[in-house]
Design an enzyme around this catalytic site. Structure first.
Site, PDB file in Angstrom:
ATOM      1  N   HIS A  27       0.840  -1.201   0.000  1.00 31.99           N
ATOM      2  CA  HIS A  27       0.000   0.000   0.000  1.00 31.99           C
ATOM      3  C   HIS A  27       0.877   1.255   0.000  1.00 31.99           C
ATOM      4  O   HIS A  27       1.242   1.756   1.061  1.00 31.99           O
ATOM      5  CB  HIS A  27      -0.903   0.008   1.233  1.00 31.99           C
ATOM      6  N   HIS A  67      -2.159  -0.711   7.069  1.00 35.51           N
ATOM      7  CA  HIS A  67      -1.791  -1.046   5.689  1.00 35.51           C
ATOM      8  C   HIS A  67      -0.654  -0.157   5.192  1.00 35.51           C
ATOM      9  O   HIS A  67       0.107  -0.547   4.315  1.00 35.51           O
ATOM     10  CB  HIS A  67      -3.004  -0.917   4.765  1.00 35.51           C
ATOM     11  N   ASP A 154      -9.525   7.271   7.060  1.00 39.15           N
ATOM     12  CA  ASP A 154     -10.974   7.286   6.910  1.00 39.15           C
ATOM     13  C   ASP A 154     -11.583   5.949   7.312  1.00 39.15           C
ATOM     14  O   ASP A 154     -12.637   5.899   7.961  1.00 39.15           O
ATOM     15  CB  ASP A 154     -11.353   7.572   5.446  1.00 39.15           C
ATOM     16  N   GLY A 155     -10.942   4.860   6.921  1.00 36.30           N
ATOM     17  CA  GLY A 155     -11.454   3.530   7.225  1.00 36.30           C
ATOM     18  C   GLY A 155     -11.484   3.258   8.713  1.00 36.30           C
ATOM     19  O   GLY A 155     -12.446   2.658   9.227  1.00 36.30           O
ATOM     20  N   ILE A 186     -10.320   8.999   0.385  1.00 36.19           N
ATOM     21  CA  ILE A 186     -10.289   7.873  -0.559  1.00 36.19           C
ATOM     22  C   ILE A 186     -10.343   6.558   0.220  1.00 36.19           C
ATOM     23  O   ILE A 186      -9.648   6.388   1.224  1.00 36.19           O
ATOM     24  CB  ILE A 186      -9.006   7.905  -1.423  1.00 36.19           C
ATOM     25  N   HIS A 258      -4.086   3.123  -3.539  1.00 40.55           N
ATOM     26  CA  HIS A 258      -4.213   2.670  -2.149  1.00 40.55           C
ATOM     27  C   HIS A 258      -3.454   1.375  -1.890  1.00 40.55           C
ATOM     28  O   HIS A 258      -2.619   1.311  -0.983  1.00 40.55           O
ATOM     29  CB  HIS A 258      -5.693   2.474  -1.777  1.00 40.55           C
ATOM     30  N   SER A 369     -23.129  -8.114  37.211  1.00 43.97           N
ATOM     31  CA  SER A 369     -23.437  -9.434  36.661  1.00 43.97           C
ATOM     32  C   SER A 369     -22.181 -10.272  36.460  1.00 43.97           C
ATOM     33  O   SER A 369     -22.190 -11.489  36.645  1.00 43.97           O
ATOM     34  CB  SER A 369     -24.169  -9.293  35.327  1.00 43.97           C
ATOM     35  N   GLU A 396     -17.951  -3.349  24.297  1.00 45.29           N
ATOM     36  CA  GLU A 396     -17.160  -4.576  24.447  1.00 45.29           C
ATOM     37  C   GLU A 396     -15.931  -4.587  23.541  1.00 45.29           C
ATOM     38  O   GLU A 396     -14.836  -4.987  23.969  1.00 45.29           O
ATOM     39  CB  GLU A 396     -18.014  -5.817  24.142  1.00 45.29           C
ATOM     40  N   HIS A 446     -22.029 -15.991  32.447  1.00 43.66           N
ATOM     41  CA  HIS A 446     -23.256 -16.444  31.786  1.00 43.66           C
ATOM     42  C   HIS A 446     -22.869 -17.324  30.591  1.00 43.66           C
ATOM     43  O   HIS A 446     -23.184 -17.041  29.449  1.00 43.66           O
ATOM     44  CB  HIS A 446     -24.120 -15.251  31.366  1.00 43.66           C
ATOM     45  N   ASP A 454     -33.111 -15.510  29.955  1.00 39.24           N
ATOM     46  CA  ASP A 454     -32.737 -14.520  28.936  1.00 39.24           C
ATOM     47  C   ASP A 454     -32.735 -15.113  27.531  1.00 39.24           C
ATOM     48  O   ASP A 454     -32.756 -14.383  26.539  1.00 39.24           O
ATOM     49  CB  ASP A 454     -31.368 -13.902  29.238  1.00 39.24           C
ATOM     50  N   HIS A 458     -28.853 -14.790  24.297  1.00 42.08           N
ATOM     51  CA  HIS A 458     -27.812 -14.594  25.301  1.00 42.08           C
ATOM     52  C   HIS A 458     -27.110 -15.889  25.701  1.00 42.08           C
ATOM     53  O   HIS A 458     -26.181 -15.852  26.499  1.00 42.08           O
ATOM     54  CB  HIS A 458     -28.413 -13.932  26.555  1.00 42.08           C
ATOM     55  N   ARG A 505     -23.537 -18.472  35.623  1.00 43.80           N
ATOM     56  CA  ARG A 505     -24.498 -17.657  36.376  1.00 43.80           C
ATOM     57  C   ARG A 505     -25.106 -18.481  37.505  1.00 43.80           C
ATOM     58  O   ARG A 505     -25.328 -17.983  38.611  1.00 43.80           O
ATOM     59  CB  ARG A 505     -25.610 -17.170  35.452  1.00 43.80           C
TER      60      ARG A 505
END
Length: 647
Positions: A27, A67, A154-155, A186, A258, A369, A396, A446, A454, A458, A505
């Site tokens: 690249h 890249h 941008d990515g 771009i 690119h 939890s 997460e 869990h 749930d 889940h 749980r």
């Protein structure tokens, strides 16, 4: 000023162009576009030390847009890092070259982290910045006081992890974090207006960031912006309007530059346009000397400070200091055995060891939890980094990417919690932690249909198999309090492997009735019950199903069918054992049975095709958990019956 900077920047451009062309892969566009910004940064602002790349108070430079790796390799070579030679650059993208297609972390080389999956470097950089604040609070700003720079494209900013990470960074007011946005408009498919109409300035400011806009090819503007960023009271983004493939008459500003070599004909035109009269990989002596001087000056500056930092970052605590407290809990547990959720057992362990000085806890909005936060924890928050627990919010993916940065920064040990089902949101960062051999601990509670009402959205089914298939990741699924304590100990003590601790749980019965000085879980699998010396059957299980396996073994014994039960809290550690030990565990009986409330296929490597695999190969159900176990015939009567039929 401009002429000198331009010539220095062109060294980066042509090393990148030539390396990509020789490899016939890579690249070139981003290094050509961001060479001017990188030159000003390394020449005038970045605190680094090529002679001691691991200097603790160095500024971190993270290439999130991985890249464009030749930008980084060129800078490291030019400034005198021993880790990157010209020959390495000539072997760009070749087998075992440190100059891999995307940056791959190597300790003390200047390559701070592994990037390539876009946006990961932003999360890592937030982790670096948080770590700097933690250590600065602990040791004082006269010893720890550095910046983290992250170059993102941008990515990177399109990826969801960028939103999660930037939002938390703004909330924590990480003023030591500077993002350099390669705003070239771009992407691979063409101009970014095909897919994006974001107002980047409003976006960053809404997160609580400062934001500057500059011409990324104007050295005065670059210098002025970086100068201003040093004193920002917030994290700051500098939008560098650049031209991808800068200097290419026919390809600059186009997506074609690119991710493909320019081609010999176009390279000749670039050399002509930028007045570069040198052969491939040839840097004029005066320019290589000037770049080396930048590295030498940086090393001199660093050396003046290094005496302050000696030995301040070391293993600042050991589990051994908590042994008495840990043994007391275990002995009380044996005296008064009771059904206990392993997530609660995990909390009891953390309640003892949370004072480990380099342990940094957290959870993605599930502290109550996941049982990851004890009464003794202190919250890390904006303006006060003296704590040891991070509320990551419902982020997460960012949590796991940030924990990678925390682990990479120094000797801090991050752990973070969420439900096992949401490990799918975390997987890219977990994979990178494993690749980089970082000590990151994932507390995934869990862990099965045992979570009950749930329901199937889940309830993890295929997640354990997916995690177990990642190289260099230990997946622990402890069966009771004792194994939970043992698995936590192994996770903390293993410095080169991240660990998943999958926890229940629901309450689970104890599987061992006496204490042992040995960490039985350390071998991955061990015999927990035998009903007679000569057996007909081996039952292997993990986690909440191990007590069920013991009940089945006892039930079969009443019908003169004798067996042994193998608790297997960690397949990965078992697979590392000697052939003789594995043979002892697996080859004593003709029939081997596995029991785990998850996908069954992964267990066939132990049971063989002739064995029985009890688990779930469908989505779960919403109901009280005992009813779900009965629905899937994961109970004493059903499994006993099927084993008898097989025998």
């Amino acid at each position: 000023m401009s002429k000198q900077y331009k010539e220095l920047a062109n060294c980066i451009r042509f090393l990148s162009i030539d390396a990509v062309q020789k490899a016939n892969s890579g690249h070139p566009g981003m290094p050509m576009g961001m060479a001017d910004v990188a030159t000003v940064l390394f020449k005038d602002f970045l605190n680094f030390n090529p002679k001691n790349p691991g200097w603790i108070n160095r500024d971190r430079f993270v290439l999130s847009a991985g890249h464009g790796s030749m930008l980084l390799y060129s800078l490291l070579y030019l400034t005198g890092y021993k880790s990157i030679s010209l020959n390495d650059i000539k072997n760009f993208r070749q087998l075992d070259s440190i100059c891999a297609g995307h940056p791959e972390y190597h300790s003390n080389t200047g390559i701070e982290t592994t990037t390539g999956p876009l946006g990961q470097g932003i999360a890592n950089a937030v982790g670096f910045a948080i770590s700097e604040e933690i250590l600065k609070k602990k040791f004082g700003k006269n010893k720890i006081n550095h910046k983290t720079y992250v170059l993102a494209g941008d990515g990177c900013l399109m990826e969801g992890i960028s939103h999660e990470s930037l939002s938390l960074a703004g909330h924590l007011k990480l003023k030591n974090l500077i993002l350099l946005f390669d705003n070239n408009s771009i992407s691979i498919d063409g101009p970014t207006n095909l897919t994006v109409s974001d107002n980047h300035e409003k976006r960053f400011k809404s997160y609580g960031w400062d934001y500057l806009k500059i011409n990324g090819h104007n050295y005065k503007e670059i210098y002025k912006a970086l100068k201003k960023a040093q004193k920002s009271k917030k994290p700051i983004a500098i939008s560098c309007k650049t031209k991808i493939g800068y200097g290419s008459p026919n390809k600059s500003g186009k997506s074609s530059v690119h991710g493909s070599p320019l081609g010999e004909d176009e390279i000749k035109l670039v050399r002509k346009k930028l007045n570069w009269k040198h052969e491939p990989f040839q840097i004029p002596e005066e320019l290589i000397n000037e770049w080396n001087k930048i590295g030498i000056e940086a090393s001199k500056k660093a050396k003046k400070h290094e005496t302050k930092f000696k030995n301040i970052i070391k293993e600042t605590g050991s589990l051994r200091s908590f042994n008495d407290s840990i043994e007391k809990i275990k002995n009380d547990y044996f005296k008064n055995p009771k059904s206990l959720a392993t997530r609660k057992s995990s909390e009891m362990f953390l309640d003892v060891i949370y004072k480990l000085p380099n342990l940094i806890g957290g959870s993605a909005d599930l502290a109550g939890s996941n049982n990851t936060k004890t009464k003794g924890h202190k919250i890390i928050k904006s303006g006060d980094f003296s704590g040891n627990y991070i509320h990551y919010g419902v982020r997460e993916h960012a949590m796991c990417g940030i924990m990678n940065g925390i682990a990479l920064h120094s000797n801090l040990i991050p752990y973070g919690g969420t439900f096992l089902i949401f490990s799918d949101y975390c997987k890219p960062s977990i994979r990178l932690a494993a690749m980089m051999k970082q000590r990151v601990i994932y507390v995934f509670t869990h862990d099965s249909i045992g979570l009950g009402e749930d329901g199937p959205t889940h309830q993890p089914i295929e997640q354990l198999t997916g995690l177990r298939s990642i190289p260099n990741l230990n997946v622990f699924r402890p069966a009771d309090l004792i194994e939970t304590f043992e698995c936590w100990q192994l996770a903390i003590e293993n410095k080169k492997t991240p660990s998943v601790i999958a926890l229940t749980r629901q309450g689970v019965k104890p599987i061992r009735n006496k204490n042992s000085s040995k960490n039985e879980s350390s071998v991955g699998a061990y015999e927990v019950l035998r009903t007679r010396e000569k057996i007909q059957l081996t039952i292997i299980s993990s986690g909440s199903e191990t007590s069920l396996a013991c009940d089945i073994s006892h039930k079969l014994a009443t019908e003169s069918i004798y067996s042994k039960v193998i608790s297997m809290p960690c397949q990965e550690l078992f697979d590392q054992q000697t052939h003789s030990y594995k043979n002892k565990i697996l080859n004593e009986s003709d029939l081997i049975v596995s029991i785990e409330s998850s996908e069954t296929g992964y267990w066939k490597k132990y049971t063989g095709l002739n064995g029985l695999n009890f688990g779930i190969n469908d989505f779960g159900k919403s109901a009280p958990y005992k009813e779900i176990y009965n629905y899937f015939e994961l109970n004493l009567e059903s499994i006993t019956k099927k084993i008898k039929e097989k025998l």
